[in-house]
Design a protein around this motif. Sequence first.
Motif, short mmCIF file in Angstrom:
data_model
loop_
_atom_site.label_atom_id
_atom_site.label_comp_id
_atom_site.label_asym_id
_atom_site.label_seq_id
_atom_site.Cartn_x
_atom_site.Cartn_y
_atom_site.Cartn_z
N ALA A 69 -23.36 191.10 72.07
CA ALA A 69 -23.35 189.53 72.82
C ALA A 69 -24.25 190.01 74.55
O ALA A 69 -25.28 189.65 74.88
N ARG A 70 -22.94 190.28 75.15
CA ARG A 70 -23.63 191.18 76.23
C ARG A 70 -25.31 191.63 76.50
O ARG A 70 -26.37 190.73 77.61
N LYS A 75 -30.38 192.36 78.39
CA LYS A 75 -31.87 192.55 77.94
C LYS A 75 -32.97 191.50 77.55
O LYS A 75 -34.31 191.71 77.74
N GLU A 76 -31.82 190.75 76.72
CA GLU A 76 -33.56 190.58 75.97
C GLU A 76 -34.37 188.80 76.45
O GLU A 76 -35.31 188.41 76.23
N SER A 77 -32.87 188.32 77.25
CA SER A 77 -33.28 187.09 77.58
C SER A 77 -33.82 187.44 79.21
O SER A 77 -33.29 188.32 79.70
N ASP A 78 -34.01 186.42 79.99
CA ASP A 78 -34.58 186.69 81.32
C ASP A 78 -33.29 185.94 82.27
O ASP A 78 -33.71 186.21 83.31
N LEU A 79 -32.24 185.61 81.60
CA LEU A 79 -31.42 185.04 82.32
C LEU A 79 -30.69 186.11 83.73
O LEU A 79 -30.69 185.18 84.57
N PHE A 80 -30.46 187.21 83.64
CA PHE A 80 -30.16 187.74 84.86
C PHE A 80 -31.85 188.57 85.30
O PHE A 80 -31.01 189.49 86.16
N LYS A 242 -31.57 178.61 84.22
CA LYS A 242 -33.27 178.78 82.84
C LYS A 242 -32.73 178.16 82.24
O LYS A 242 -31.34 178.12 81.31
N LYS A 243 -34.10 178.16 81.15
CA LYS A 243 -33.48 177.32 80.10
C LYS A 243 -33.39 178.53 78.41
O LYS A 243 -34.33 179.57 79.05
N LEU A 244 -32.67 178.18 77.69
CA LEU A 244 -32.17 179.26 76.89
C LEU A 244 -32.25 178.66 75.69
O LEU A 244 -32.40 177.81 75.31
N THR A 245 -33.12 179.71 74.88
CA THR A 245 -33.21 179.63 73.65
C THR A 245 -31.90 179.17 72.66
O THR A 245 -30.40 179.45 73.79
N GLN A 246 -31.82 178.74 71.62
CA GLN A 246 -30.32 178.61 70.90
C GLN A 246 -30.01 180.28 70.32
O GLN A 246 -28.52 179.71 70.58
N THR A 247 -30.57 181.03 70.31
CA THR A 247 -30.35 182.07 69.66
C THR A 247 -29.04 182.66 70.79
O THR A 247 -28.36 182.99 71.38
N ALA A 248 -29.88 183.05 72.66
CA ALA A 248 -29.53 182.93 73.97
C ALA A 248 -28.04 182.21 74.03
O ALA A 248 -27.44 182.88 74.75
N LEU A 249 -27.71 181.20 73.85
CA LEU A 249 -27.45 180.89 73.92
C LEU A 249 -25.36 181.01 73.35
O LEU A 249 -24.51 181.12 73.64
N ILE A 250 -26.40 181.26 72.11
CA ILE A 250 -24.85 181.65 71.16
C ILE A 250 -24.39 182.78 71.18
O ILE A 250 -23.32 182.92 71.98
N ILE A 275 -26.75 172.43 74.85
CA ILE A 275 -27.61 172.48 76.24
C ILE A 275 -28.20 173.42 75.74
O ILE A 275 -28.88 174.47 75.31
N SER A 276 -29.67 172.63 77.14
CA SER A 276 -30.92 173.89 77.04
C SER A 276 -30.50 174.69 77.71
O SER A 276 -32.07 175.99 78.20
N ALA A 277 -29.95 174.67 79.45
CA ALA A 277 -30.23 175.39 80.55
C ALA A 277 -28.62 175.41 81.17
O ALA A 277 -28.03 175.00 80.90
N VAL A 278 -29.09 176.09 81.94
CA VAL A 278 -27.62 177.07 81.97
C VAL A 278 -27.93 177.15 83.89
O VAL A 278 -28.91 177.95 83.58
#
Length: 297
Positions: A69-70, A75-80, A242-250, A275-278
């Motif tokens: 999950a990390r 790697k795949e979302s742009d959260l960081f 940041k907005k996250l997709t449902q998959t990224a949120l999971i 929750i759409s943004a974190v």
Amino acid sequence: MTNKEKSAEMVSKFVHVLRCSICNMPMEVMDLKSLVCLNEHTFDLAKQGYINLLTRSVNSHYDKELFKARKSVIKESDLFSLLHEKILEIIKEYLEDSMSEIMFFDAGCGEGSHLQKIIDNAENLAVTGIGLDISKDGIKMAASNYKESIWLVGDLANSPLADQSCHVILNILSPANYKEFQRILVSDGIVLKIVPRSHYLKELREALFNNTDKKSYKNDKTVALFNNHFHLLDVINLKYTKKLTQTALIHLVQMSPLAWNTSKRDMNRIINQGISAVTVDLDILIGINKKTKGDRY
Ligand SMILES: C[S@@+](CC[C@H](N)C(=O)[O-])C[C@H]1O[C@@H](n2cnc3c(N)ncnc32)[C@H](O)[C@@H]1O
Ligand SMILES: [Zn+2]
């Protein structure tokens, strides 16, 4: 050439930065298979190319699922991504231009995606990454996915790195051992410790701990302890949503130690809550060796 032999070649090029975790003596690579110290303590390379230098067995809370999950989130979302960019900016700002080869040590690297993403963006800098974690699952995943760095299973309280061997020590949301960091850091190197602030992932926290006093926390003690060991050059607060997709949120819920004491039902409730943004709210503590302070500032 196998992955293991390729890693062994890479390790032999930088073997001078390693030391035996049993007797602290220098080591060398033997037959592209093992690391052997002057007292003949031997550590074999695994087929994925990492080396286990732990001297005791360890049980970790962090398992394969959490590391998977990390990896997806880092790697795949742009959260960081902004964190990775900032770290690179700091390295360029604080390290001497003259440094030809930067040894970049991630202490408590988990599955390695932070280290690798920063190195991938380093372009003109010659950076060699060394990732160390006490979790074999994490390091196994790092070595399987990222072939350009050195991956070690080890304890950062008894680090298998030689004295004054690293130019940058990175420590993201992981425990630290400042005595060891002082020993390992070159005299003009920097330590970057990333600690959460009270709004870090606040949307998850609110959903999980609604109406309890676990809602926020302070990091004053962490900063004070850091300051006891290193000269604190700066603290940079990085706060964004940041907005996250449902998959990224999971994946975000699954990757977080916040989820350890949470039932499956509560996890699903959070995910379905929409929750759409974190919020990412982190402090980057930038430190140098106290002895060096006088020479530089
Ligand atoms: C919250 S995770 C952070 C991992 C990684 N830095 C990231 O942000 O994805 C904390 C990490 O510290 C590692 N850790 C805990 N104690 C350690 C120790 N004594 N030596 C090395 N790693 C340790 C854990 O195995 C885990 O991977
Ligand atoms: Zn030894």
